[in-house]
Structures are given as structure tokens and as C-alpha cells.
Design a protein around this motif. Structure first.
Motif, PDB file in Angstrom:
ATOM      1  N   ALA A 198      77.224  16.795 -41.918  1.00  0.00           N
ATOM      2  CA  ALA A 198      76.380  16.081 -40.949  1.00  0.00           C
ATOM      3  C   ALA A 198      74.965  16.013 -41.521  1.00  0.00           C
ATOM      4  O   ALA A 198      74.464  17.003 -42.063  1.00  0.00           O
ATOM      5  CB  ALA A 198      76.374  16.832 -39.630  1.00  0.00           C
ATOM      6  N   SER A 199      74.334  14.853 -41.398  1.00  0.00           N
ATOM      7  CA  SER A 199      73.007  14.734 -42.017  1.00  0.00           C
ATOM      8  C   SER A 199      71.930  15.236 -41.068  1.00  0.00           C
ATOM      9  O   SER A 199      71.941  14.930 -39.870  1.00  0.00           O
ATOM     10  CB  SER A 199      72.757  13.291 -42.465  1.00  0.00           C
ATOM     11  N   LEU A 200      71.013  15.997 -41.632  1.00  0.00           N
ATOM     12  CA  LEU A 200      69.914  16.577 -40.837  1.00  0.00           C
ATOM     13  C   LEU A 200      69.130  15.477 -40.147  1.00  0.00           C
ATOM     14  O   LEU A 200      68.875  15.534 -38.941  1.00  0.00           O
ATOM     15  CB  LEU A 200      69.013  17.398 -41.756  1.00  0.00           C
ATOM     16  N   PRO A 210      83.473  25.486 -37.457  1.00  0.00           N
ATOM     17  CA  PRO A 210      83.427  24.365 -38.400  1.00  0.00           C
ATOM     18  C   PRO A 210      84.566  23.368 -38.209  1.00  0.00           C
ATOM     19  O   PRO A 210      85.696  23.749 -37.890  1.00  0.00           O
ATOM     20  CB  PRO A 210      83.560  25.033 -39.775  1.00  0.00           C
ATOM     21  N   ASP A 211      84.221  22.109 -38.417  1.00  0.00           N
ATOM     22  CA  ASP A 211      85.252  21.076 -38.553  1.00  0.00           C
ATOM     23  C   ASP A 211      85.343  20.865 -40.071  1.00  0.00           C
ATOM     24  O   ASP A 211      84.826  19.900 -40.628  1.00  0.00           O
ATOM     25  CB  ASP A 211      84.826  19.800 -37.819  1.00  0.00           C
ATOM     26  N   THR A 212      85.995  21.824 -40.712  1.00  0.00           N
ATOM     27  CA  THR A 212      85.978  21.943 -42.174  1.00  0.00           C
ATOM     28  C   THR A 212      86.455  20.685 -42.907  1.00  0.00           C
ATOM     29  O   THR A 212      85.945  20.333 -43.958  1.00  0.00           O
ATOM     30  CB  THR A 212      86.838  23.168 -42.577  1.00  0.00           C
ATOM     31  N   VAL A 213      87.465  20.025 -42.344  1.00  0.00           N
ATOM     32  CA  VAL A 213      88.025  18.863 -43.050  1.00  0.00           C
ATOM     33  C   VAL A 213      87.686  17.544 -42.361  1.00  0.00           C
ATOM     34  O   VAL A 213      88.298  16.516 -42.635  1.00  0.00           O
ATOM     35  CB  VAL A 213      89.553  19.017 -43.250  1.00  0.00           C
ATOM     36  N   LEU A 230      85.952  11.488 -41.766  1.00  0.00           N
ATOM     37  CA  LEU A 230      86.231  10.270 -40.980  1.00  0.00           C
ATOM     38  C   LEU A 230      84.923   9.614 -40.530  1.00  0.00           C
ATOM     39  O   LEU A 230      84.925   8.799 -39.595  1.00  0.00           O
ATOM     40  CB  LEU A 230      87.102  10.612 -39.763  1.00  0.00           C
ATOM     41  N   GLY A 231      83.824   9.995 -41.142  1.00  0.00           N
ATOM     42  CA  GLY A 231      82.533   9.391 -40.789  1.00  0.00           C
ATOM     43  C   GLY A 231      82.016   9.864 -39.437  1.00  0.00           C
ATOM     44  O   GLY A 231      81.187   9.185 -38.821  1.00  0.00           O
ATOM     45  N   LEU A 232      82.497  11.024 -38.950  1.00  0.00           N
ATOM     46  CA  LEU A 232      82.138  11.466 -37.593  1.00  0.00           C
ATOM     47  C   LEU A 232      81.322  12.764 -37.565  1.00  0.00           C
ATOM     48  O   LEU A 232      81.157  13.362 -36.503  1.00  0.00           O
ATOM     49  CB  LEU A 232      83.424  11.656 -36.771  1.00  0.00           C
TER      50      LEU A 232
END
Ligand code: KIV
Ligand code: ZN
Length: 512
Positions: free
Chosen positions: A241-243, A171-174, A209-211
């Protein structure tokens, strides 16, 4: 690393998504969403965090008994008690997964867990062994992986794979990672971790960060084969992240990714619309893929191009994601069969009595509104059947307002715990007056934190959809109301929020 081209879609709308402010769902709403996720074709549904509360446990158990195609995953901290509870919740699912997690960054280990790296290694291994002992597939997540020491991350992955985990989540948790760097981390793990070729690597990205989508796509391009996503990107803080963006990214650029998913893309828009209806948060107009403007062309040059060949300014079609546009579905003279067919097409299962309620509501609306669209029908199903009030119900409302001398006022009749009661109140405007009357009748004075109004379709006769957020002490809830009279819609939303507030329970947050 798996060498096939299939990316597994792990949907966490009902867990990480539902944890976000304003997205709380009731058990019935979660079951409805889970059914829709199954129709959408997700591979894994993360149904919740059973140890968080009795309500979460019951919801996960109900979802486990409802869906048959997707794997049902239960989130558990790396604790025997959580894993036992998680297993109990999913034990009746056809396909089951325990998802256990533990933080691996120096920051989290020292300041959150108060554990040494060696203790974390031992805990992770013990948790995975305990979960494997239940006879289900086991996923391990290294929380805050993107800020962890890569060498330590490799050591953790080695240990949990040796203990039997078959899905390793990074995970990129933050939401700290950058796409090229995150892809590099995945490549490094795939090339270094012992047994990496025998397990599936997953990624779970947050959007601070919108990534989140960019990081997810970069990671699957680098070899990860499970993408953890939510519908419309709902989730903690700036979301997950949006499906729809991850799936349509893979779908629209096959030459670049050469990867596939099992998602039925035509179910994407209906799924996001259903979620928006349930949590009462309208889809923003600029949202990629699903926003109202995503397929709208305003400038003359674009319109000209689109008329000649849609591909000039469209990289995917609205039909491909299940947006049929403003289709006129029913009118004043349509019959029960037409409505029945439409309800099924919208993927709702109603009893005869419920269908009759919706039919009467459609007829009533058709007296005032010329064109009844899919969105109108869906809003009426939610309002009249699925969101049936329990403690409090609105019966009649009459308001006086305008720029005349008399102060705005409302006369309201409600059913409060089965008793019919009436009240009058004034206010700074008609909404304030109606809300004051509700408060007098139920003997509560919640704080109104948010109020949003949205027209469901175009036209001055459109139904208004109002979403409110109210607070009473520490508890907050979101309510939604739909009506072609916006004061009625507002009052219904307020009463809906009060009904939901009455049922709130305490949850522990999913941290160790
Ligand atoms: O963001 C995160 O790290 C999580 C884990 C529990 C997977 O949600
Ligand atoms: Zn998360």
C-alpha cells in the motif's frame, strides 16, 4: 481497540520495499532515506531484517543511531536467534520495536512451515515472550492472515496478546483480500480477540489485485490504527500500500474517515522523489498524487474550470504534497549562498567541499542549460556527491555516431581501481559502443537487462536520467546516471551499476 482518531504510519520502504527487485539500497542510501522518513513524520520506520545478512544488520544499527523521533522496528522470524540479532541491531535506538512474524494460514503452516496449528501457537507465544523479555515494544504479524481460518487467527491473537505483544498486525500477504471482506475481518477481530481494546491493530496490504490502498483504508475505517505502507508503494511483487495514497485518502476525505496521521504532507513529494533518485526508478507519470500528470490538465473544459476555480477538477493541491511545480531556482549568476539555501531547502546536508563540487557542477550546467530547476540540483547532488564512484569512474568519453558509413564508436578514459586507462570500441550504436569500451576496460561482460531514459525537466536542454539493470550470474544491480548528454548519462549509469554489483552480498529471504 484504541478509540482515538490517530492512525499510526508504519513505513516499511526500507524493509518490504527494499526487498523488491531493483530497489536495493546501500547503507548510506538507507540512512539518507531514514532521515527523510523522519522529516516526513512517519511514526515507525521498519529499518530492515537484521538476521538476513551482515549488511542488513549494519544498516538497521546505523538507522537506529540516526533517527530519534520515530520508533525503529526490526523484522525477525519467530526464532530466538532472529530476535536476539534484531534486538542487537536496534539496541541503541531511542524508541525500539521488535516485529516478529509467523504464518497462520493452513496453506503456509502445512506446506511452508511443516507445523501443526498447535505448534504454530506455541512458537508465536514463545517468540513474543522472548522479545518482550528484551524490554522493548513487541509487534506480532500473522503472516497470510487474510487467508487464515478466522477462528484460528483469533486464537493466535489471544495467545500473543497474553504473551505481551501490544501491536497485532493482520497482513494481506498475497494481496487476496477484498475491501469489505477485509474490513469485516478487522471488525471481527476487534470484537472477539481477548484484550483487543488494550492493543493496536495494524494492517499490511499487498497490491497483487491493485487493492492494497483500498484494503488499508477499509481496515482503518473499521478500527485498525496502524497502516503499514511504503513510499510510492514499492514492495514485493506488485508492491505494498502506498504511503502517499493512504495518507492523502484520509486527508482529503476527513468527513468520511475522521482520522488523522502525523505525516507532514508537504514532505510527501520530496520523499518520493528522493526514493526515486536513490533506487533509480522514475515516478510513473500516471502515479496517483505524485505522478507528473497528477496535477496536469489537458482538456479545454478542464483548463477552463481550473482557471476559474482550481477545486472544479482538483481535490487536493500540488503545494499540499510539496510539489512546487517548475520553479526556476538558480541561474548562471547565482552564488554559493543561493545554492547553500536551496540544498538545505531540499533537505540535504553537505560539507563545504561537497557544496563546492555541486556549485561547480551547477555552473557548468548553467553554461548549457538556461533554467536550473530543483530537480536539476537534486540530480547533481546525487550524481556528483552521494553516488561517488568507487572501483570505477568515468573520466572522458567521446563518441562517433550518425547515419554515415563509419560504424558507431566510442573512445573512453576511465579510472579503474585508481589507475587511469583508455579504450576504444565500436558498437551497433553509440550506447553499445560506450558500454563495450567499459566492458573491455574493466574485464567484465554483464548482461544489460533493462535500460530506461527519462528527461528530468522539460526542454531540449533537459538533463537526461538513465537507469539500467545489469546481471552477472545470479547477481543483479541497478545503476543510474544523470547528464545533459544522454550518452554520458547512459555510460555513467552502466558504470554505477557495475560499482554496485561489485558489493553485492547474499541475503536469506525473510521466511521461516
Ligand atoms: O507481507 C507480509 O506478510 C509481511 C510480513 C513479514 C509482515 O511482509
Ligand atoms: Zn509484506
Amino acid at each position: 481497540m484504541s478509540d482515538d482518531s490517530r492512525v499510526y504510519i508504519f513505513d516499511t520502504t526500507l524493509r518490504d520495499g527494499e526487498q523488491s527487485p531493483g530497489a536495493t539500497m546501500t547503507r548510506e542510501e538507507k540512512i539518507r532515506m531514514a532521515r527523510q522518513l523522519e522529516t516526513l513524520g512517519v511514526d515507525i520506520i521498519e529499518a530492515g531484517f537484521p538476521a538476513a545478512s551482515e549488511g542488513d544488520f549494519q544498516s538497521v544499527a546505523a538507522i537506529a543511531e540516526t533517527v530519534t523521533k520515530p520508533v525503529v522496528a526490526a523484522l525477525c522470524r519467530a526464532l530466538v536467534s532472529d530476535i536476539d540479532r534484531g534486538f542487537e541491531a536496534i539496541k541503541n535506538a531511542k524508541r525500539r520495536r521488535i516485529h516478529t512474524f509467523l504464518a497462520t494460514s493452513a496453506l503456509h503452516m502445512e506446506h511452508k512451515l511443516g507445523k501443526t496449528p498447535e505448534q504454530v501457537l506455541e512458537m508465536a507465544e514463545a517468540a513474543v515472550r522472548h522479545a518482550v523479555g528484551k524490554g522493548v515494544e513487541v509487534q506480532f504479524s500473522a503472516e497470510d492472515a487474510s487467508r487464515s481460518d478466522p477462528a484460528f487467527l483469533v486464537a493466535v491473537c489471544d495467545r500473543v496478546i497474553a504473551a505481551g505483544a501490544t501491536i497485532i498486525n493482520i497482513p494481506d500477504t498475497v494481496g487476496y483480500a477484498q475491501p469489505a471482506e477485509f474490513a469485516e475481518l478487522i471488525r471481527h477481530l476487534l470484537g472477539t480477540v481477548k484484550g483487543a481494546d488494550k492493543v493496536t491493530f495494524a494492517v499490511h496490504c499487498h497490491n497483487d489485485l491493485g487493492l492494497a490502498v483500498a484494503n488499508t483504508l477499509a481496515a482503518v475505517h473499521a478500527g485498525a490504527r496502524q497502516a503499514e505502507v511504503t513510499l510510492s508503494g514499492i514492495g514485493e511483487r506488485a508492491g505494498n500500500a502506498s504511503l502517499e495514497q493512504v495518507v492523502m485518502g484520509l486527508n482529503t476525505r476527513p468527513n468520511y474517515y475522521n482520522l488523522t496521521t502525523g505525516i507532514v504532507t508537504e514532505e510527501i513529494f520530496p520523499s518520493c522523489r528522493r526514493l526515486a533518485g536513490i533506487i533509480g526508478q522514475p515516478i510513473p507519470p500516471y502515479a496517483p498524487i505524485i505522478g507528473r500528470n497528477a496535477f496536469a490538465h489537458e482538456s479545454g473544459i478542464h483548463q477552463h474550470g481550473i482557471m476559474k476555480d482550481r477545486r472544479t477538477y482538483e481535490i487536493m493541491t500540488a503545494e499540499h504534497i510539496g510539489r512546487k511545480g517548475a520553479v526556476v531556482v538558480l541561474g548562471k549568476h547565482s552564488g554559493r549562498h543561493a545554492l547553500d539555501a536551496k540544498v538545505k531547502e531540499l533537505n540535504y546536508t553537505l560539507t563545504d567541499d561537497e557544496l563546492k563540487i555541486v556549485f561547480d557542477a551547477v555552473k557548468e550546467l548553467a553554461d548549457r542549460k538556461q533554467r536550473i530547476l530543483d530537480e536539476d540540483i537534486e540530480a547533481l547532488i546525487l550524481e556528483k556527491v552521494l553516488r561517488r564512484p568507487d572501483h570505477y569512474a568515468l573520466k572522458h568519453l567521446s563518441v562517433h555516431c550518425g547515419n554515415v558509413e563509419l560504424a558507431p564508436s566510442a573512445v573512453l578514459e576511465m579510472e579503474v581501481e585508481g589507475q587511469s586507462v583508455r579504450e576504444y570500441s565500436s558498437g551497433s550504436g553509440p550506447v553499445d559502443a560506450a558500454f563495450n569500451a567499459v566492458c573491455k576496460l574493466v574485464g567484465r561482460k554483464p548482461e544489460l537487462e533493462e535500460f530506461h531514459i527519462n528527461a528530468i525537466t522539460g526542454g531540449t536542454d533537459a538533463q537526461g536520467e538513465v537507469t539500467v539493470r545489469v546481471r552477472e550470474g545470479n547477481a543483479t544491480s541497478v545503476g543510474r546516471g544523470v547528464h545533459d548528454d544522454v550518452i554520458m548519462a547512459s555510460t555513467l549509469a552502466f558504470i554505477n551499476a557495475l560499482n554496485r554489483l561489485a558489493k553485492k552480498e547474499d541475503r536469506i529471504c525473510p521466511q521461516l
